[in-house]
Design a protein around this motif. Structure first.
Motif, PDB file in Angstrom:
ATOM      1  N   ASN A 105       0.845  -1.194   0.000  1.00 46.46           N
ATOM      2  CA  ASN A 105       0.000   0.000   0.000  1.00 46.46           C
ATOM      3  C   ASN A 105       0.870   1.229   0.000  1.00 46.46           C
ATOM      4  O   ASN A 105       0.949   1.947   0.985  1.00 46.46           O
ATOM      5  CB  ASN A 105      -0.901  -0.008   1.229  1.00 46.46           C
ATOM      6  CG  ASN A 105      -2.162  -0.763   0.968  1.00 46.46           C
ATOM      7  OD1 ASN A 105      -2.470  -1.053  -0.172  1.00 46.46           O
ATOM      8  ND2 ASN A 105      -2.872  -1.093   2.006  1.00 46.46           N
ATOM      9  N   LEU A 106       1.560   1.454  -1.108  1.00 45.95           N
ATOM     10  CA  LEU A 106       2.386   2.658  -1.190  1.00 45.95           C
ATOM     11  C   LEU A 106       1.487   3.860  -1.349  1.00 45.95           C
ATOM     12  O   LEU A 106       0.577   3.864  -2.171  1.00 45.95           O
ATOM     13  CB  LEU A 106       3.324   2.569  -2.396  1.00 45.95           C
ATOM     14  CG  LEU A 106       4.344   1.445  -2.315  1.00 45.95           C
ATOM     15  CD1 LEU A 106       5.109   1.357  -3.614  1.00 45.95           C
ATOM     16  CD2 LEU A 106       5.286   1.674  -1.168  1.00 45.95           C
ATOM     17  N   TRP A 107       1.769   4.894  -0.549  1.00 45.73           N
ATOM     18  CA  TRP A 107       0.879   6.048  -0.584  1.00 45.73           C
ATOM     19  C   TRP A 107       1.310   6.976  -1.705  1.00 45.73           C
ATOM     20  O   TRP A 107       2.097   7.875  -1.515  1.00 45.73           O
ATOM     21  CB  TRP A 107       0.938   6.751   0.768  1.00 45.73           C
ATOM     22  CG  TRP A 107      -0.097   7.803   0.895  1.00 45.73           C
ATOM     23  CD1 TRP A 107       0.099   9.125   0.760  1.00 45.73           C
ATOM     24  CD2 TRP A 107      -1.471   7.609   1.163  1.00 45.73           C
ATOM     25  NE1 TRP A 107      -1.088   9.784   0.943  1.00 45.73           N
ATOM     26  CE2 TRP A 107      -2.058   8.880   1.186  1.00 45.73           C
ATOM     27  CE3 TRP A 107      -2.262   6.489   1.390  1.00 45.73           C
ATOM     28  CZ2 TRP A 107      -3.411   9.056   1.420  1.00 45.73           C
ATOM     29  CZ3 TRP A 107      -3.603   6.681   1.625  1.00 45.73           C
ATOM     30  CH2 TRP A 107      -4.164   7.953   1.645  1.00 45.73           C
ATOM     31  N   THR A 108       0.776   6.757  -2.900  1.00 46.23           N
ATOM     32  CA  THR A 108       1.153   7.598  -4.029  1.00 46.23           C
ATOM     33  C   THR A 108       0.287   8.846  -4.059  1.00 46.23           C
ATOM     34  O   THR A 108      -0.596   9.032  -3.230  1.00 46.23           O
ATOM     35  CB  THR A 108       0.981   6.833  -5.341  1.00 46.23           C
ATOM     36  OG1 THR A 108      -0.416   6.553  -5.484  1.00 46.23           O
ATOM     37  CG2 THR A 108       1.752   5.552  -5.300  1.00 46.23           C
ATOM     38  N   ILE A 109       0.585   9.703  -5.036  1.00 44.67           N
ATOM     39  CA  ILE A 109      -0.196  10.929  -5.174  1.00 44.67           C
ATOM     40  C   ILE A 109      -1.620  10.588  -5.587  1.00 44.67           C
ATOM     41  O   ILE A 109      -2.580  11.251  -5.170  1.00 44.67           O
ATOM     42  CB  ILE A 109       0.473  11.867  -6.194  1.00 44.67           C
ATOM     43  CG1 ILE A 109       1.844  12.280  -5.672  1.00 44.67           C
ATOM     44  CG2 ILE A 109      -0.356  13.101  -6.457  1.00 44.67           C
ATOM     45  CD1 ILE A 109       2.566  13.228  -6.587  1.00 44.67           C
ATOM     46  N   GLY A 110      -1.758   9.528  -6.398  1.00 43.15           N
ATOM     47  CA  GLY A 110      -3.096   9.109  -6.815  1.00 43.15           C
ATOM     48  C   GLY A 110      -3.946   8.673  -5.636  1.00 43.15           C
ATOM     49  O   GLY A 110      -5.138   8.971  -5.563  1.00 43.15           O
ATOM     50  N   ASN A 111      -3.327   7.970  -4.665  1.00 41.02           N
ATOM     51  CA  ASN A 111      -4.057   7.571  -3.461  1.00 41.02           C
ATOM     52  C   ASN A 111      -4.538   8.775  -2.680  1.00 41.02           C
ATOM     53  O   ASN A 111      -5.680   8.807  -2.201  1.00 41.02           O
ATOM     54  CB  ASN A 111      -3.154   6.735  -2.552  1.00 41.02           C
ATOM     55  CG  ASN A 111      -3.111   5.297  -2.985  1.00 41.02           C
ATOM     56  OD1 ASN A 111      -3.759   4.938  -3.950  1.00 41.02           O
ATOM     57  ND2 ASN A 111      -2.377   4.482  -2.288  1.00 41.02           N
TER      58      ASN A 111
ATOM     59  N   THR B  23      -8.219   2.784  -6.072  1.00 40.53           N
ATOM     60  CA  THR B  23      -6.812   2.642  -5.735  1.00 40.53           C
ATOM     61  C   THR B  23      -6.344   1.204  -5.626  1.00 40.53           C
ATOM     62  O   THR B  23      -5.245   0.975  -5.122  1.00 40.53           O
ATOM     63  CB  THR B  23      -6.494   3.318  -4.397  1.00 40.53           C
ATOM     64  OG1 THR B  23      -7.178   2.598  -3.386  1.00 40.53           O
ATOM     65  CG2 THR B  23      -6.907   4.739  -4.402  1.00 40.53           C
ATOM     66  N   ARG B  25      -4.695  -2.129  -7.044  1.00 40.91           N
ATOM     67  CA  ARG B  25      -3.876  -2.471  -8.212  1.00 40.91           C
ATOM     68  C   ARG B  25      -4.130  -3.890  -8.668  1.00 40.91           C
ATOM     69  O   ARG B  25      -3.550  -4.344  -9.622  1.00 40.91           O
ATOM     70  CB  ARG B  25      -2.413  -2.335  -7.849  1.00 40.91           C
ATOM     71  CG  ARG B  25      -2.069  -0.944  -7.459  1.00 40.91           C
ATOM     72  CD  ARG B  25      -0.602  -0.764  -7.374  1.00 40.91           C
ATOM     73  NE  ARG B  25      -0.346   0.529  -6.765  1.00 40.91           N
ATOM     74  CZ  ARG B  25       0.247   0.673  -5.615  1.00 40.91           C
ATOM     75  NH1 ARG B  25       0.680  -0.364  -4.971  1.00 40.91           N
ATOM     76  NH2 ARG B  25       0.425   1.874  -5.121  1.00 40.91           N
TER      77      ARG B  25
END
Lengths: 190, 100
Positions: A105-111, B23, B25
């Motif tokens: 669960n990488l917190w990207t900008i999209g998240n 969100t 994947r």
């Protein structure tokens, strides 16, 4: 035995007899729904996430029993928990073990952007719900109803309306299920 | 007051379902969040049918149809997932994998 069943049916048909038990069960189920849905999002292992979905579906089914909809509660328990959740667990177990840990669960900008959008959707829905005057609508709908079918249980009323008023959608649903079954077998066969 | 609490709960489940659907994947997780969205909508229908429509139960009947459609769509979704997985991984951005 028959007296116990009559007693239980009397209690189940009159939720205004329960009162504080009703409120306590509602609070308990609501909190377990909130915890289960948070667990679905935050747990990284997909099997834990699928089991948390199972918990959410069981709590929703108990919630339908509190809302006097016994047929929908039983249908939810059989179909969602017993078939769809098991199907999702099978599909999760198809995945390789090495793919679990690629799914961090990488917190990207999209998240972050999506959480902002979803929070704004939630806030706008809550504002709309709390602003609507529901008791005005209850008074206008209750004054238009004819009090007839008070002696039938919930399942009997659903059966009557499915067979008379909603007969055509009922037949179309059976055709849709047949087509979906044939389509799933054809896709998975290749 | 009871009606508003239940509707707020269903709105919360719906927004968590939308967040998870966008969100995720992995296609199986997307199926799970889609089931959560459909259940939130079902709670709404059954609650309105309980509070406003105790005589004709239209909300209950529509939620039965929604449960049936969700079952059909979960079956087809998992068939597609298994046929994609027979070729490669289940990441969503490789959607050309069903081509021959």
């Amino acid at each position: 035995m028959k007296s116990i069943s009559i007693y239980l049916s009397l209690i189940l048909h009159r939720t205004d007899l329960l009162g504080p038990i009703h409120n306590f069960l509602l609070v308990f189920l609501g909190s377990s729904l909130i915890l289960g849905s948070l667990g679905m999002v935050l747990l990284t292992n997909p099997i834990y996430s699928a089991l948390s979905l199972g918990l959410v579906l069981v709590c929703i089914s108990l919630f339908y029993i509190l809302s006097n909809s016994h047929f929908v509660a039983a249908a939810q328990l059989f179909i969602y928990v017993g078939a769809i959740n098991v199907l999702i667990l099978f599909a999760v177990m198809f995945m390789n073990g090495s793919e679990y840990y690629k799914d961090f669960n990488l917190w990207t900008i999209g998240n972050g952007l999506t959480s902002l959008v979803c929070t704004s959707i939630l806030v706008s829905l809550i504002t709309t719900i709390l602003d609507t005057s529901w008791y005005g609508i209850i008074w206008t709908t209750r004054s238009n109803q004819i009090i007839e079918q008070d002696l039938l249980s919930n399942s009997q009323q659903i059966g009557i309306h499915l067979a008379i008023d909603f007969f055509l959608p009922f037949e179309f649903i059976s055709i849709i299920l047949l087509v979906a079954l044939i389509g799933a077998i054809v896709v998975a066969h290749q | 007051m009871m009606l508003e609490h239940i509707l707020v709960l269903s709105a919360y489940l719906f927004s968590i379902g939308i967040y998870g659907l966008i969100t995720s994947r992995n296609m199986v997780r997307a199926l799970m969040y889609l089931e959560l969205i459909l259940n939130a909508v079902n709670i709404n229908f059954v609650t309105f049918s309980d509070f406003f429509d105790s005589w004709q139960l239209k909300g209950n009947i529509f939620s039965i149809f929604v449960i049936a459609i969700a079952a059909a769509e979960a079956a087809i979704g998992s068939a597609i997932v298994s046929s994609i997985y027979n070729r490669k991984s289940t990441r969503i951005n490789q959607s050309t994998l069903l081509n021959k």
